[in-house]
Design a protein around this motif. Structure first.
Motif, short mmCIF file in Angstrom:
data_model
loop_
_atom_site.label_atom_id
_atom_site.label_comp_id
_atom_site.label_asym_id
_atom_site.label_seq_id
_atom_site.Cartn_x
_atom_site.Cartn_y
_atom_site.Cartn_z
N THR A 177 -4.42 2.84 1.71
CA THR A 177 -3.73 4.11 2.01
C THR A 177 -3.93 5.04 0.81
O THR A 177 -3.03 5.20 -0.01
N PRO A 178 -5.12 5.64 0.65
CA PRO A 178 -5.43 6.43 -0.55
C PRO A 178 -4.36 7.48 -0.86
O PRO A 178 -3.99 8.29 0.01
N GLY A 179 -3.86 7.41 -2.10
CA GLY A 179 -2.85 8.37 -2.54
C GLY A 179 -1.45 8.01 -2.12
O GLY A 179 -0.50 8.73 -2.47
N LYS A 180 -1.28 6.93 -1.38
CA LYS A 180 0.05 6.54 -0.92
C LYS A 180 0.34 5.11 -1.38
O LYS A 180 -0.46 4.19 -1.14
N CYS A 181 1.53 4.92 -1.99
CA CYS A 181 1.91 3.58 -2.44
C CYS A 181 2.52 2.81 -1.27
O CYS A 181 3.20 3.39 -0.41
N CYS A 182 2.28 1.52 -1.25
CA CYS A 182 2.84 0.70 -0.18
C CYS A 182 4.32 0.41 -0.37
O CYS A 182 4.98 -0.08 0.54
N ILE A 183 4.84 0.70 -1.57
CA ILE A 183 6.26 0.48 -1.84
C ILE A 183 7.02 1.75 -1.46
O ILE A 183 6.68 2.85 -1.91
N HIS A 184 8.01 1.61 -0.65
CA HIS A 184 8.79 2.76 -0.20
C HIS A 184 10.09 2.86 -1.02
O HIS A 184 11.06 2.17 -0.75
N ASP A 185 10.05 3.70 -2.01
CA ASP A 185 11.24 3.97 -2.84
C ASP A 185 11.17 5.42 -3.29
O ASP A 185 10.56 6.26 -2.62
N ASP A 186 11.77 5.76 -4.43
CA ASP A 186 11.86 7.15 -4.88
C ASP A 186 10.58 7.67 -5.53
O ASP A 186 10.49 8.86 -5.87
N MET A 187 9.58 6.80 -5.73
CA MET A 187 8.43 7.20 -6.52
C MET A 187 7.59 8.29 -5.87
O MET A 187 7.07 9.18 -6.55
N GLN A 188 7.46 8.26 -4.56
CA GLN A 188 6.65 9.28 -3.88
C GLN A 188 7.23 10.68 -4.10
O GLN A 188 6.50 11.64 -4.34
N GLU A 189 8.55 10.77 -4.07
CA GLU A 189 9.21 12.06 -4.31
C GLU A 189 8.98 12.53 -5.75
O GLU A 189 8.79 13.72 -6.00
N ILE A 190 8.99 11.57 -6.69
CA ILE A 190 8.78 11.92 -8.10
C ILE A 190 7.36 12.46 -8.30
O ILE A 190 7.15 13.45 -9.01
N ILE A 191 6.38 11.83 -7.66
CA ILE A 191 5.00 12.30 -7.77
C ILE A 191 4.88 13.72 -7.25
O ILE A 191 4.21 14.58 -7.85
N GLU A 192 5.55 14.01 -6.15
CA GLU A 192 5.52 15.37 -5.60
C GLU A 192 6.13 16.37 -6.57
O GLU A 192 5.62 17.49 -6.73
N LYS A 193 7.20 15.97 -7.26
CA LYS A 193 7.84 16.86 -8.24
C LYS A 193 6.90 17.10 -9.44
O LYS A 193 6.83 18.21 -9.98
N ILE A 194 6.20 16.04 -9.86
CA ILE A 194 5.26 16.19 -10.97
C ILE A 194 4.15 17.17 -10.59
O ILE A 194 3.75 18.03 -11.40
N LEU A 195 3.66 17.08 -9.36
CA LEU A 195 2.59 17.96 -8.92
C LEU A 195 3.05 19.40 -8.80
O LEU A 195 2.26 20.33 -9.02
N GLN A 196 4.32 19.62 -8.49
CA GLN A 196 4.83 20.98 -8.32
C GLN A 196 5.22 21.63 -9.64
O GLN A 196 5.29 22.85 -9.73
#
Length: 564
Positions: free
Chosen positions: A65-84
């Motif tokens: 799943t390129p660019g997507k972590c298989c672990i579902h926790d708060d990290m995806q939201e943090i990555i989005e904040k870093i990018l913004q």
């Protein structure tokens, strides 16, 4: 500007490092608003409150799943904040020469932000970013518990050098970080925070200046002072047993002792904490200071100075909750024995300003100096010495007039006018006061009156009356006359905030004013006798005695207040 501040301390907002980070963000905000820009939006994340699981090392984020972590926790939201974000601030304390564990997990979990291919541009190998990170700025802020940051951040620097490039981020590493939670040291730590705030302003406009960087790299305290305080702060004796908090507090205060102030004899300071019934002895010697607990039979030797105070009061003074001088005026504590230690307290306990010697912190020590009204600290942070007032220039025209005019009205008046004309020239290196100006006008007016034919028997007594009125009326001003001049020996303008100093000078000003209000009476009588030409010399006798009284009173009165 969008700022993402990542707080990696397990203490959250109670973190010492977060105090630096908050000051840095304040500086950015001030700079942006002063430049008529929109205030930055700040998103603060506390890592300890987030759900961030450790990386599994499965590389699903690269292959399945390129660019997507298989672990579902708060990290995806943090990555989005870093990018913004336009600016990402990493805030954390040094843990075992590295990052706190939860923050390291967060950094590990940034793997989805990279592409799996090896980068030919990376000297030692690496992976290019999946996203365009150009234009983003990174700041790393950290405190550690060592006396210095130098040599202790190699692991952290290596990590961020790889993540951002060697010149791709701004770092503020501060040693002695635990001191930011000590209220008694607030003056010194607040001074450092002001430089962090300035660094934020400079960062917002361009980059941190060399001057500011130099201040940030400066130790809060000398190594020996810091390590003594740090060792005492654990509250554990050499036997490993828990120590009384009052003893810990006293040892930390004693750690601020400056050995350079040793007066070639040991100074024995007894701290008698009246509310808990404990007395500790601080011995200030050539080689340093040490604290002794009072034995059951009492101390064998006498003290040099003894401070009788509730521990709660001294702690409040030390933390800045209560002004030391006001506490002494209100008899919240008292002083026995040699008062010179209180007068020169800043000289003995003046180590609160680290690398730049010459300034003291808002410690219990500093509070004691303030309470005495006689600090000897140099001007804080100033490169040039401010001009001082000079009472001799205030008195000179009057003395010349009284002596010269009583001998010969015409020539004496001409000499007095000449002195008044030269006065501004003589004062070019001093700080003129309102009373210097009044004196020049008063003597000039009296001299012109004599030149115009007015009888000396009236003019000379009137001059004494005018001089007395100037002193007396100044008693009702915010700052009495003598305080403008005696402050030079008591830490300059800082003395004007000391109620003991101000009361002492108000009393002395009133005494001098009364003397010169009654002087015209016998001056008028003498002017009608054959001794008229000697009236100036005769009238110098009482002021000479008054000068002796002044020298005695300005030392006696603060001691009298201190004794309660």
């Amino acid at each position: 500007m969008r700022i993402l501040a990542i707080n990696g301390s397990p203490k959250g907002k109670q973190s010492n490092t977060w105090r630096l980070t908050s000051s840095f963000i304040e500086g950015i905000t001030v700079q942006e608003e002063s430049s008529h820009k929109q205030a930055p939006t700040v998103d603060a994340l506390s890592v300890g409150a987030l759900d961030i699981k450790p990386c599994r090392g499965c590389f699903s984020c690269w292959s399945k799943t390129p660019g997507k972590c298989c672990i579902h926790d708060d990290m995806q939201e943090i990555i989005e904040k870093i990018l913004q974000a336009d600016v990402v601030i990493w805030s954390f304390p040094l843990y075992y020469f590295g990052l706190p564990g939860p923050l390291k997990n967060l950094i590990d979990r940034q793997l989805p932000m990279a592409l799996p291919f090896m980068s030919a541009e990376a000297e030692n190998g690496g992976h290019p970013s999946r996203y365009d990170m150009s234009g983003k700025r990174t700041v790393v802020i950290s405190t550690c518990g060592f006396y210095t940051a130098k040599g202790n951040y190699s692991c952290v620097s290596d990590l961020f050098d790889r993540l951002c490039g060697k010149d791709g981020y701004t770092a503020i590493f501060c040693g002695q970080g635990e001191l930011f939670r000590v209220n008694e040291l607030a003056e010194r730590t607040n001074e450092y925070l002001s430089w962090v705030r300035k660094a934020g302003k400079e960062f917002a406009s361009s980059a941190i200046s060399e001057e500011t960087r130099g201040k940030l790299d400066q130790n809060l305290f000398p190594r020996d002072v810091f390590e003594t305080m740090a060792n005492a702060s654990w509250g554990v004796g050499k036997s490993g047993e828990k120590e009384d908090p009052s003893l810990v507090f006293t040892r930390q205060m004693a750690a601020l002792y400056r050995r350079q102030a040793w007066p070639e004899r040991d100074v024995v300071l007894d701290m008698n904490y009246t509310d808990i019934g404990k007395t500790y002895r601080i011995v200030l010697g050539e080689g340093g200071s040490h604290v002794e607990e009072e034995p059951a039979a009492g101390f064998a030797a006498d003290f040099t100075t003894k401070i009788n105070t509730p521990l709660s009061v001294w702690r409040s003074i030390a933390s800045g909750e209560v002004a030391g001088d006001e506490a002494l005026m209100r008899h919240m504590y008292s002083v026995e024995g040699d008062f010179d230690l209180m007068i020169h307290w800043d000289e003995f306990f003046g180590a609160a300003n680290a690398g730049a010697a010459g300034s003291t912190g808002n410690t219990a020590a500093g509070a004691g100096a303030d309470s005495a009204g006689n600090t000897a600290a140099a001007a804080r942070g100033k490169n040039e010495v401010e001009p001082k007032t000079n009472m001799m220039l205030l008195l000179a025209p009057w003395i010349v007039f009284w002596i010269a005019a009583s001998i010969d009205g015409f020539w004496g008046s001409l000499v007095s006018v000449a002195v008044c004309v030269l006065l501004p020239v003589l004062m070019h290196r001093t700080k003129a006061t309102l009373y210097d100006q009044i004196s020049g006008l008063g003597v000039g007016a009296c001299s012109i009156a004599l030149l115009a034919g007015a009888p000396p028997v009236l003019v000379i007594p009137a001059s004494y009356l005018l001089f007395g009125l100037m002193w007396t009326l100044s008693c009702f001003a915010k700052v009495p006359l003598t305080a403008h001049y005696s402050k030079n020996n008591y830490n300059g303008d800082a003395a004007l905030r000391n109620p003991i100093f101000m009361r002492t000078n108000r009393i002395l000003t009133a005494a001098w004013g009364i003397l010169y209000l009654v002087t015209p009476i016998w001056t008028y009588l003498i002017m009608q006798t054959d001794a008229a030409s000697f009236v100036g010399a005769i009238n110098s006798v009482l002021p000479a005695l008054m000068g002796v009284f002044t020298a005695w009173f300005q030392k006696w009165y603060p001691r009298h207040i201190a004794r309660g």
